[in-house]
Design a protein around this motif. Structure first.
Motif, PDB file in Angstrom:
ATOM      1  N   LEU A   1      -6.350  -4.208 -16.973  1.00  0.00           N
ATOM      2  CA  LEU A   1      -5.536  -3.001 -17.158  1.00  0.00           C
ATOM      3  C   LEU A   1      -4.055  -3.343 -17.276  1.00  0.00           C
ATOM      4  O   LEU A   1      -3.311  -2.672 -17.994  1.00  0.00           O
ATOM      5  N   VAL A   2      -3.636  -4.398 -16.586  1.00  0.00           N
ATOM      6  CA  VAL A   2      -2.250  -4.863 -16.709  1.00  0.00           C
ATOM      7  C   VAL A   2      -2.016  -5.391 -18.119  1.00  0.00           C
ATOM      8  O   VAL A   2      -1.027  -5.055 -18.781  1.00  0.00           O
ATOM      9  N   GLN A   3      -2.955  -6.204 -18.594  1.00  0.00           N
ATOM     10  CA  GLN A   3      -2.851  -6.778 -19.949  1.00  0.00           C
ATOM     11  C   GLN A   3      -2.857  -5.699 -21.029  1.00  0.00           C
ATOM     12  O   GLN A   3      -2.185  -5.812 -22.051  1.00  0.00           O
ATOM     13  N   ASP A   4      -3.606  -4.625 -20.783  1.00  0.00           N
ATOM     14  CA  ASP A   4      -3.696  -3.530 -21.751  1.00  0.00           C
ATOM     15  C   ASP A   4      -2.525  -2.563 -21.652  1.00  0.00           C
ATOM     16  O   ASP A   4      -2.461  -1.564 -22.386  1.00  0.00           O
ATOM     17  N   GLY A   5      -1.606  -2.837 -20.724  1.00  0.00           N
ATOM     18  CA  GLY A   5      -0.424  -1.991 -20.590  1.00  0.00           C
ATOM     19  C   GLY A   5      -0.655  -0.692 -19.837  1.00  0.00           C
ATOM     20  O   GLY A   5       0.174   0.217 -19.888  1.00  0.00           O
TER      21      GLY A   5
ATOM     22  N   SER B   1       4.744  -4.699 -11.925  1.00  0.00           N
ATOM     23  CA  SER B   1       5.668  -4.498 -10.804  1.00  0.00           C
ATOM     24  C   SER B   1       5.193  -3.376  -9.885  1.00  0.00           C
ATOM     25  O   SER B   1       5.701  -3.207  -8.781  1.00  0.00           O
ATOM     26  N   LYS B   2       4.229  -2.575 -10.359  1.00  0.00           N
ATOM     27  CA  LYS B   2       3.670  -1.482  -9.549  1.00  0.00           C
ATOM     28  C   LYS B   2       2.263  -1.845  -9.063  1.00  0.00           C
ATOM     29  O   LYS B   2       1.397  -0.979  -8.934  1.00  0.00           O
ATOM     30  N   GLY B   3       2.046  -3.149  -8.825  1.00  0.00           N
ATOM     31  CA  GLY B   3       0.749  -3.608  -8.353  1.00  0.00           C
ATOM     32  C   GLY B   3       0.908  -4.622  -7.233  1.00  0.00           C
ATOM     33  O   GLY B   3       1.926  -5.321  -7.152  1.00  0.00           O
ATOM     34  N   ILE B   4      -0.097  -4.696  -6.361  1.00  0.00           N
ATOM     35  CA  ILE B   4      -0.036  -5.632  -5.237  1.00  0.00           C
ATOM     36  C   ILE B   4      -1.443  -6.039  -4.811  1.00  0.00           C
ATOM     37  O   ILE B   4      -2.373  -5.237  -4.860  1.00  0.00           O
ATOM     38  N   ASP B   5      -1.620  -7.310  -4.422  1.00  0.00           N
ATOM     39  CA  ASP B   5      -2.875  -7.775  -3.829  1.00  0.00           C
ATOM     40  C   ASP B   5      -2.815  -7.373  -2.359  1.00  0.00           C
ATOM     41  O   ASP B   5      -2.042  -7.952  -1.585  1.00  0.00           O
ATOM     42  N   LEU B   6      -3.611  -6.365  -1.977  1.00  0.00           N
ATOM     43  CA  LEU B   6      -3.409  -5.750  -0.662  1.00  0.00           C
ATOM     44  C   LEU B   6      -4.275  -6.330   0.450  1.00  0.00           C
ATOM     45  O   LEU B   6      -3.770  -6.659   1.525  1.00  0.00           O
ATOM     46  N   VAL B   7      -5.589  -6.434   0.225  1.00  0.00           N
ATOM     47  CA  VAL B   7      -6.471  -6.926   1.289  1.00  0.00           C
ATOM     48  C   VAL B   7      -7.519  -7.889   0.722  1.00  0.00           C
ATOM     49  O   VAL B   7      -7.685  -7.995  -0.498  1.00  0.00           O
TER      50      VAL B   7
ATOM     51  N   ILE C   1     -10.276 -10.622  -3.478  1.00  0.00           N
ATOM     52  CA  ILE C   1      -8.974  -9.963  -3.318  1.00  0.00           C
ATOM     53  C   ILE C   1      -9.027  -8.563  -3.925  1.00  0.00           C
ATOM     54  O   ILE C   1      -9.587  -8.362  -4.998  1.00  0.00           O
ATOM     55  N   TYR C   2      -8.424  -7.614  -3.222  1.00  0.00           N
ATOM     56  CA  TYR C   2      -8.380  -6.219  -3.676  1.00  0.00           C
ATOM     57  C   TYR C   2      -6.965  -5.849  -4.132  1.00  0.00           C
ATOM     58  O   TYR C   2      -6.083  -5.595  -3.313  1.00  0.00           O
ATOM     59  N   PRO C   3      -6.729  -5.784  -5.456  1.00  0.00           N
ATOM     60  CA  PRO C   3      -5.418  -5.372  -5.951  1.00  0.00           C
ATOM     61  C   PRO C   3      -5.333  -3.839  -6.061  1.00  0.00           C
ATOM     62  O   PRO C   3      -6.317  -3.168  -6.386  1.00  0.00           O
ATOM     63  N   LEU C   4      -4.141  -3.338  -5.798  1.00  0.00           N
ATOM     64  CA  LEU C   4      -3.856  -1.902  -5.880  1.00  0.00           C
ATOM     65  C   LEU C   4      -2.707  -1.676  -6.840  1.00  0.00           C
ATOM     66  O   LEU C   4      -1.739  -2.437  -6.841  1.00  0.00           O
ATOM     67  N   GLY C   5      -2.805  -0.639  -7.676  1.00  0.00           N
ATOM     68  CA  GLY C   5      -1.720  -0.377  -8.607  1.00  0.00           C
ATOM     69  C   GLY C   5      -1.642   1.075  -9.052  1.00  0.00           C
ATOM     70  O   GLY C   5      -2.634   1.810  -9.003  1.00  0.00           O
ATOM     71  N   VAL C   6      -0.440   1.480  -9.498  1.00  0.00           N
ATOM     72  CA  VAL C   6      -0.207   2.826 -10.027  1.00  0.00           C
ATOM     73  C   VAL C   6      -0.443   2.798 -11.536  1.00  0.00           C
ATOM     74  O   VAL C   6       0.057   1.915 -12.237  1.00  0.00           O
ATOM     75  N   ILE C   7      -1.214   3.759 -12.028  1.00  0.00           N
ATOM     76  CA  ILE C   7      -1.471   3.863 -13.465  1.00  0.00           C
ATOM     77  C   ILE C   7      -0.210   4.393 -14.164  1.00  0.00           C
ATOM     78  O   ILE C   7       0.397   5.360 -13.707  1.00  0.00           O
ATOM     79  N   LYS C   8       0.171   3.748 -15.260  1.00  0.00           N
ATOM     80  CA  LYS C   8       1.412   4.094 -15.958  1.00  0.00           C
ATOM     81  C   LYS C   8       1.498   5.553 -16.380  1.00  0.00           C
ATOM     82  O   LYS C   8       2.544   6.184 -16.261  1.00  0.00           O
ATOM     83  N   ASN C   9       0.400   6.084 -16.913  1.00  0.00           N
ATOM     84  CA  ASN C   9       0.447   7.460 -17.415  1.00  0.00           C
ATOM     85  C   ASN C   9      -0.003   8.477 -16.374  1.00  0.00           C
ATOM     86  O   ASN C   9      -0.508   9.545 -16.701  1.00  0.00           O
ATOM     87  N   SER C  10       0.202   8.164 -15.098  1.00  0.00           N
ATOM     88  CA  SER C  10      -0.119   9.100 -14.017  1.00  0.00           C
ATOM     89  C   SER C  10       0.599  10.427 -14.242  1.00  0.00           C
ATOM     90  O   SER C  10       1.774  10.461 -14.612  1.00  0.00           O
TER      91      SER C  10
ATOM     92  N   PRO D   1       3.632  10.660 -11.000  1.00  0.00           N
ATOM     93  CA  PRO D   1       4.124   9.328 -10.638  1.00  0.00           C
ATOM     94  C   PRO D   1       4.824   9.262  -9.278  1.00  0.00           C
ATOM     95  O   PRO D   1       4.682   8.279  -8.554  1.00  0.00           O
ATOM     96  N   LYS D   2       5.555  10.325  -8.926  1.00  0.00           N
ATOM     97  CA  LYS D   2       6.277  10.329  -7.652  1.00  0.00           C
ATOM     98  C   LYS D   2       5.301  10.295  -6.474  1.00  0.00           C
ATOM     99  O   LYS D   2       5.440   9.500  -5.536  1.00  0.00           O
ATOM    100  N   GLU D   3       4.300  11.173  -6.531  1.00  0.00           N
ATOM    101  CA  GLU D   3       3.304  11.249  -5.450  1.00  0.00           C
ATOM    102  C   GLU D   3       2.395  10.016  -5.457  1.00  0.00           C
ATOM    103  O   GLU D   3       1.962   9.554  -4.396  1.00  0.00           O
ATOM    104  N   ALA D   4       2.104   9.490  -6.640  1.00  0.00           N
ATOM    105  CA  ALA D   4       1.278   8.276  -6.744  1.00  0.00           C
ATOM    106  C   ALA D   4       1.989   7.107  -6.062  1.00  0.00           C
ATOM    107  O   ALA D   4       1.376   6.330  -5.323  1.00  0.00           O
ATOM    108  N   GLN D   5       3.293   7.006  -6.300  1.00  0.00           N
ATOM    109  CA  GLN D   5       4.096   5.950  -5.664  1.00  0.00           C
ATOM    110  C   GLN D   5       4.138   6.141  -4.153  1.00  0.00           C
ATOM    111  O   GLN D   5       4.075   5.183  -3.385  1.00  0.00           O
TER     112      GLN D   5
END
Length: 269
Positions: A106-110, A115-121, A229-238, A241-245
């Motif tokens: 999904l990162v590669q597909d844009g 920068s809105k993703g993290i490896d969380l657990v 590893i479980y990565p977490l991220g916000v979808i660009k076209n949310s 966006p404010k509440e997702a963040q």
């Protein structure tokens, strides 16, 4: 002459008092109107790996208490299936995957900003059998003694892919491949074992811990499969966006991390 004068004075004072009250009311009205503006109710959709279900439901309860205007809706499933749904335009605000490759796609597909993703657990892979099992299964190598084994479908379920990697590493895969019952996600694998439909199953440690009907007989060596590893991220076209963040940040706070660890997940750092 004094009486008319006093009457005139009283009338003037009354007029001044009325004018003062009117001005005060006009001053208050904008504030009152401002307070009466209803807070916008927002609903977030979070697509998350099935293995996160218990931890995320607990976190949702505390989050919604603190942020009453935001309702969190989960879409639990296999990470591969969830990734495909998002790729096809499903309205999702956050993605919480059980595998890096599904997230990275999904990162590669844009669709997710890196920068809105993290490896969380992280998690562990375990072999489980029914509590009343009569089979002598103490290790992954003992699966050759069983009649039926369940794992998640490797192409769509990360736990299934990790299971296949482990069995190949131990040179067991070819011997048991014909005995495997594939499942749509790890929770289904767990159900198959709990109901004695299979002799054993390979699931995440976090899933095994929530069941009183199965027991863990072996844990896969970390070197036998890719890192879990479980990565977490916000979808660009949310749409929100404010509440997702806001929820993205909340999942990383100390209280949420304690919940993840209580449910059996491991910290990455």
């Amino acid at each position: 002459m004094r009486k008319p004068y006093l009457l005139f004075l009283a009338m003037m004072l009354l007029l001044l008092a009325v004018a003062g009250c009117s001005a005060k009311e006009q001053t208050k009205k904008p504030e009152e109107q401002k307070q009466e503006v209803p807070v916008e109710k927002v609903e977030l959709t979070v697509s998350a790996a099935a293995s996160l279900q218990n931890a995320l439901n607990e976190i949702k309860a505390t989050f919604e208490k603190e942020h009453s205007n935001v309702k969190v809706n989960y879409n639990f499933g296999a990470s591969g299936a969830l990734q495909q749904q998002i790729s096809q335009g499903a309205p999702v605000d956050l993605f919480f995957s059980a595998a890096e490759d599904k997230f990275d796609k999904l990162v590669q597909d844009g669709l997710i900003d890196k920068s809105k993703g993290i490896d969380l657990v992280g998690n562990e892979l375990v072999l489980v059998v029914p509590n009343d099992s009569k089979k002598e299964v103490k290790a992954f190598e003992d699966l050759t003694k069983t009649d039926k084994i369940s794992i998640g479908t490797p192409e769509a379920v990360p736990a299934g892919q990790y299971a296949k990697e482990t069995l190949e590493k131990l040179n067991v895969w070819k011997a048991i491949e014909g005995k495997i019952v594939y499942a749509k996600d790890v929770r289904q694998v767990l159900t198959y074992v709990e109901t004695n439909n299979v002799d054993a199953g390979i699931v995440y440690k976090t899933d095994a811990l929530i069941s009183h009907k199965v027991k863990i007989v072996a844990t896969a060596d970390e070197n036998s499969h890719a890192p879990i590893i479980y990565p977490l991220g916000v979808i660009k076209n949310s749409s929100h966006p404010k509440e997702a963040q806001l929820f993205y940040d909340y999942l990383q706070n100390e209280t949420s991390m304690k919940t993840f660890k209580k449910c059996g997940f491991k910290g990455i750092n």
